[in-house]
Design a protein around this motif. Sequence first.
Motif, PDB file in Angstrom:
ATOM      1  N   PRO A  38     -20.307  23.357 -66.280  1.00 58.67           N
ATOM      2  CA  PRO A  38     -19.062  22.597 -66.453  1.00 58.67           C
ATOM      3  C   PRO A  38     -17.847  23.495 -66.330  1.00 58.67           C
ATOM      4  O   PRO A  38     -17.896  24.680 -66.658  1.00 58.67           O
ATOM      5  N   ARG A  39     -16.777  22.899 -65.849  1.00 64.20           N
ATOM      6  CA  ARG A  39     -15.527  23.650 -65.762  1.00 64.20           C
ATOM      7  C   ARG A  39     -14.341  22.707 -65.906  1.00 64.20           C
ATOM      8  O   ARG A  39     -14.433  21.524 -65.522  1.00 64.20           O
ATOM      9  N   VAL A  40     -13.259  23.234 -66.478  1.00 62.57           N
ATOM     10  CA  VAL A  40     -12.000  22.492 -66.531  1.00 62.57           C
ATOM     11  C   VAL A  40     -11.279  22.757 -65.218  1.00 62.57           C
ATOM     12  O   VAL A  40     -11.064  23.909 -64.838  1.00 62.57           O
ATOM     13  N   GLU A  41     -10.951  21.674 -64.512  1.00 65.04           N
ATOM     14  CA  GLU A  41     -10.325  21.812 -63.205  1.00 65.04           C
ATOM     15  C   GLU A  41      -8.868  22.242 -63.358  1.00 65.04           C
ATOM     16  O   GLU A  41      -8.088  21.586 -64.039  1.00 65.04           O
ATOM     17  N   ALA A  42      -8.539  23.341 -62.704  1.00 63.23           N
ATOM     18  CA  ALA A  42      -7.163  23.842 -62.773  1.00 63.23           C
ATOM     19  C   ALA A  42      -6.209  22.945 -62.002  1.00 63.23           C
ATOM     20  O   ALA A  42      -5.032  22.823 -62.350  1.00 63.23           O
ATOM     21  N   HIS A  43      -6.711  22.303 -60.955  1.00 61.17           N
ATOM     22  CA  HIS A  43      -5.881  21.400 -60.144  1.00 61.17           C
ATOM     23  C   HIS A  43      -6.559  20.042 -60.118  1.00 61.17           C
ATOM     24  O   HIS A  43      -7.658  19.891 -59.594  1.00 61.17           O
ATOM     25  N   SER A  44      -5.905  19.059 -60.708  1.00 61.46           N
ATOM     26  CA  SER A  44      -6.494  17.734 -60.824  1.00 61.46           C
ATOM     27  C   SER A  44      -5.867  16.774 -59.831  1.00 61.46           C
ATOM     28  O   SER A  44      -4.637  16.720 -59.705  1.00 61.46           O
ATOM     29  N   PRO A  45      -6.694  15.994 -59.096  1.00 58.13           N
ATOM     30  CA  PRO A  45      -6.125  14.980 -58.206  1.00 58.13           C
ATOM     31  C   PRO A  45      -5.547  13.785 -58.954  1.00 58.13           C
ATOM     32  O   PRO A  45      -4.946  12.907 -58.345  1.00 58.13           O
ATOM     33  N   LEU A  46      -5.721  13.737 -60.288  1.00 59.94           N
ATOM     34  CA  LEU A  46      -5.194  12.601 -61.039  1.00 59.94           C
ATOM     35  C   LEU A  46      -3.676  12.575 -60.993  1.00 59.94           C
ATOM     36  O   LEU A  46      -3.067  11.545 -60.772  1.00 59.94           O
ATOM     37  N   SER A  47      -3.052  13.713 -61.220  1.00 53.29           N
ATOM     38  CA  SER A  47      -1.605  13.859 -61.121  1.00 53.29           C
ATOM     39  C   SER A  47      -1.274  15.274 -61.569  1.00 53.29           C
ATOM     40  O   SER A  47      -2.048  15.903 -62.295  1.00 53.29           O
TER      41      SER A  47
END
Length: 209
Positions: A38-47
Amino acid sequence: MPALDLLRALLPRRCPGCDGQLGREAGLCARCRAGLRPRVEAHSPLSPRAAGHLVTLGEYRGVTRRAVRALKFGGARDLAGALGGALADGVPAAWNVRAVVPVPLHPGRERERGFNQSELLGRAVAASLGVPCVPALRRTRATAQQARLHAAERGTNLAGAFQADTCRLPPGPVLLLDDVMTTGSTLLACRDALHAAGVPQVYCAVVAR
């Protein structure tokens, strides 16, 4: 026990992730489990404002793709524990998540499938985090399947499609959970519904993006 589950229990078991022999492990073999990172995404397509607010097990390919498809279309419900447990390991303690909220299916589609895969995953994540899984969202209308639409059509398809009932949610941040994210339109629509109902902070988690 449902007939499909009984048949799966009687037949020699193969790992959905690699097609190797599955021993006593539930869902995935030890090697495939070890590959779930698992990883926390540094760049999210959500906004842009949601950057750093999304945890995933990576891209929709390889083991994650095969496992999600086996869960979603093959009825391999025991995969929810393996995938959900791995996903929970990536949720930062600093998020202080107080509940997990699964993305809902329309009732008709859930009856047809027999379960909501996001709710199964949500229960596994919630159990690992020690918080409740609360089905606080509902679909107010049936929508076209997102996977069959162009990216520009997905937001319009889901406009006003979700409503939140927060009466059973504990106060504090929640973790919104789905199985797969493509453009993020479903998560955005659900997040907006939760915000509109008074939830101040919504983090997101998906098995694959």
